[in-house]
Design an enzyme around this catalytic site. Structure first.
Site, PDB file in Angstrom:
ATOM      1  N   THR A  13       0.818  -1.206   0.000  1.00  0.00           N
ATOM      2  CA  THR A  13       0.000   0.000   0.000  1.00  0.00           C
ATOM      3  C   THR A  13       0.852   1.255   0.000  1.00  0.00           C
ATOM      4  OG1 THR A  13      -1.804  -1.128   1.090  1.00  0.00           O
ATOM      5  CG2 THR A  13      -1.736   1.232   1.386  1.00  0.00           C
ATOM      6  N   TYR A  27      -7.956   0.258  -3.711  1.00  0.00           N
ATOM      7  CA  TYR A  27      -6.768   0.770  -4.398  1.00  0.00           C
ATOM      8  C   TYR A  27      -5.966  -0.413  -4.895  1.00  0.00           C
ATOM      9  CZ  TYR A  27      -4.603  -0.669  -0.072  1.00  0.00           C
ATOM     10  OH  TYR A  27      -4.198  -1.426   1.000  1.00  0.00           O
ATOM     11  N   THR A  93       1.571  -4.270   4.198  1.00  0.00           N
ATOM     12  CA  THR A  93       1.379  -4.550   5.623  1.00  0.00           C
ATOM     13  C   THR A  93       0.830  -5.953   5.887  1.00  0.00           C
ATOM     14  OG1 THR A  93      -0.862  -3.639   5.598  1.00  0.00           O
ATOM     15  CG2 THR A  93       0.928  -2.126   6.190  1.00  0.00           C
ATOM     16  N   ASP A  94       0.118  -6.523   4.900  1.00  0.00           N
ATOM     17  CA  ASP A  94      -0.631  -7.757   5.184  1.00  0.00           C
ATOM     18  C   ASP A  94       0.261  -8.906   5.644  1.00  0.00           C
ATOM     19  OD1 ASP A  94      -2.955  -6.478   4.594  1.00  0.00           O
ATOM     20  OD2 ASP A  94      -3.243  -7.395   2.624  1.00  0.00           O
ATOM     21  N   LYS A 166       0.516  -7.411  12.773  1.00  0.00           N
ATOM     22  CA  LYS A 166      -0.534  -6.487  12.330  1.00  0.00           C
ATOM     23  C   LYS A 166      -1.811  -6.839  13.074  1.00  0.00           C
ATOM     24  CE  LYS A 166      -2.914  -4.706   8.238  1.00  0.00           C
ATOM     25  NZ  LYS A 166      -3.100  -4.763   6.773  1.00  0.00           N
ATOM     26  N   GLU A 283       8.964 -19.522  27.776  1.00  0.00           N
ATOM     27  CA  GLU A 283       9.005 -18.145  27.298  1.00  0.00           C
ATOM     28  C   GLU A 283       7.705 -17.818  26.562  1.00  0.00           C
ATOM     29  OE1 GLU A 283      10.770 -18.557  22.832  1.00  0.00           O
ATOM     30  OE2 GLU A 283      12.077 -17.674  24.341  1.00  0.00           O
TER      31      GLU A 283
HETATM   32  N1  ASP Z   1      -2.795  -5.452   0.700  1.00  0.00           N
HETATM   33  C1  ASP Z   1      -1.733  -4.520   1.003  1.00  0.00           C
HETATM   34  C2  ASP Z   1      -0.431  -5.274   1.028  1.00  0.00           C
HETATM   35  O1  ASP Z   1      -0.189  -5.975   1.977  1.00  0.00           O
HETATM   36  C3  ASP Z   1      -2.009  -3.885   2.312  1.00  0.00           C
HETATM   37  C4  ASP Z   1      -1.004  -2.898   2.782  1.00  0.00           C
HETATM   38  O2  ASP Z   1       0.116  -2.796   2.325  1.00  0.00           O
HETATM   39  O3  ASP Z   1      -1.379  -2.151   3.721  1.00  0.00           O
HETATM   40  O4  ASP Z   1       0.331  -5.177   0.099  1.00  0.00           O
END
Ligand code: ASP
Length: 312
Positions: A13, A27, A93-94, A166, A283
């Site tokens: 993203t 997007y 992020t995924d 995440k 742990e």
């Molecule tokens: N779907 C996107 C990815 O992981 C989400 C992101 O980057 O926030 O590439």
């Protein structure tokens, strides 16, 4: 002389573009090039001399273990260059926590290696990517960020790859390190905690060409253990269970798990809760996702170890 930072772009993203400035879900990830991202953050030029590598242009949901291997090799090659002082990776992020944890397990970089990302696409009204990229480069320029394992910088915080996850679908503060908290603040870089888990290095990256299939089974009230056999029949070499509570195994699963183990298939028990120790004495547990990566690496070692008595 300014520090020299190598940027490896993989998509996500942070490089996403949308027809709408306000819709942060509709997007296309991985659209913009790393050069376009750098151009949107002019103060980067004051921080560092940048070199770039557009390794992938992926939505990170489409990353595979093959991509982890390619990325880890690109990081290793960049770190090995004498003139490079630090490496920044832009990533979706995924599955960022998977790529970053894999890199953390197979690399022991003596220079800062920092993943960053964004929750809002680059074309959004108030994108978080530009500040995240600026912060990640400033952390990569800071020698105090070396030797801490692979780092993740997002939303002004520095996290350890081995702890971060995440935890929100859309918020810009989507990433947390539930058991430990972040390692520090990103702007200006300030490390307040050292990583608590040992820096792992179970596998030499050199020599791994593929990673064996390991499946995760999410165990719920009433879910049935025939799923174990389905995974093995489909080619899994090991299974990670995401179990309720402190990894409580339902009675009906105990026999089938023991049978699989007796046949040599590792079955790893983790908690689906996402944080905390499994017993009074061990742990902190791994998330199922990270336990899967560890098991894939362990299996890849045993694949390369000749059976006893047959060593050449
Ligand atoms: N779907 C996107 C990815 O992981 C989400 C992101 O980057 O926030 O590439």
């Amino acid at each position: 002389m300014k520090p020299r930072i190598h940027l490896i772009a993989t998509g996500g993203t942070i490089a996403g573009a949308s027809p709408s400035a306000t819709d942060t879900t509709d997007y296309r990830a991985g659209t913009l090039t790393i050069e376009a991202l750098i151009a949107s953050v002019p103060p980067l030029a004051d921080l560092a001399e940048l070199t770039t590598e557009q390794l992938y242009k992926l939505d990170s949901k489409d990353m595979t273990p093959r991509h982890w291997l390619g990325l880890a090799r690109a990081i290793e090659a960049a770190v090995a260059q004498e003139h490079i002082d630090g490496v920044v990776i832009t990533h979706g992020t995924d599955t960022l926590e998977e790529s970053a944890f894999f890199a953390d397990l197979v690399l022991t970089p003596d220079k800062p290696v920092v993943f960053t990302c964004a929750m809002r696409p680059a074309t959004a009204l108030s994108p978080d990517g530009p500040m995240n990229l600026y912060n990640a480069v400033s952390v990569a320029c800071d020698p105090s960020a070396a030797g801490l394992g692979v780092l993740v910088v997002t939303n002004d915080r520095i996290h350890a790859a081995r702890e971060v996850t995440k935890a929100h679908t859309q918020a810009v503060d989507a990433f947390i390190s539930p058991d430990t908290g972040p390692l520090g603040w990103a702007r200006p870089p300030l490390i307040t905690h050292k990583p608590v888990r040992p820096i792992g290095h179970p596998v030499e990256l050199q020599g791994i060409s593929t990673l064996p299939r390991v499946d995760i089974l999410f165990v719920t009230a009433g879910s049935t253990p025939d799923l174990l056999q389905a995974c093995i029949a489909a080619g899994a070499r090991g299974i990670v269970l995401a179990l309720p509570g402190h990894a409580s195994v339902p009675e009906s699963w105990k026999g089938p798990i023991a049978q699989l183990r007796n046949k040599g298939y590792p079955v790893i028990e983790t908690s689906r809760t996402g944080a905390g120790p499994l017993t009074m004495s061990t742990e902190m547990s791994r998330t199922p996702t990270k336990a899967r990566i560890e098991l894939m690496l362990e299996l890849s070692i045993s694949d390369r170890t000749p059976p006893l008595g047959k060593a050449s």
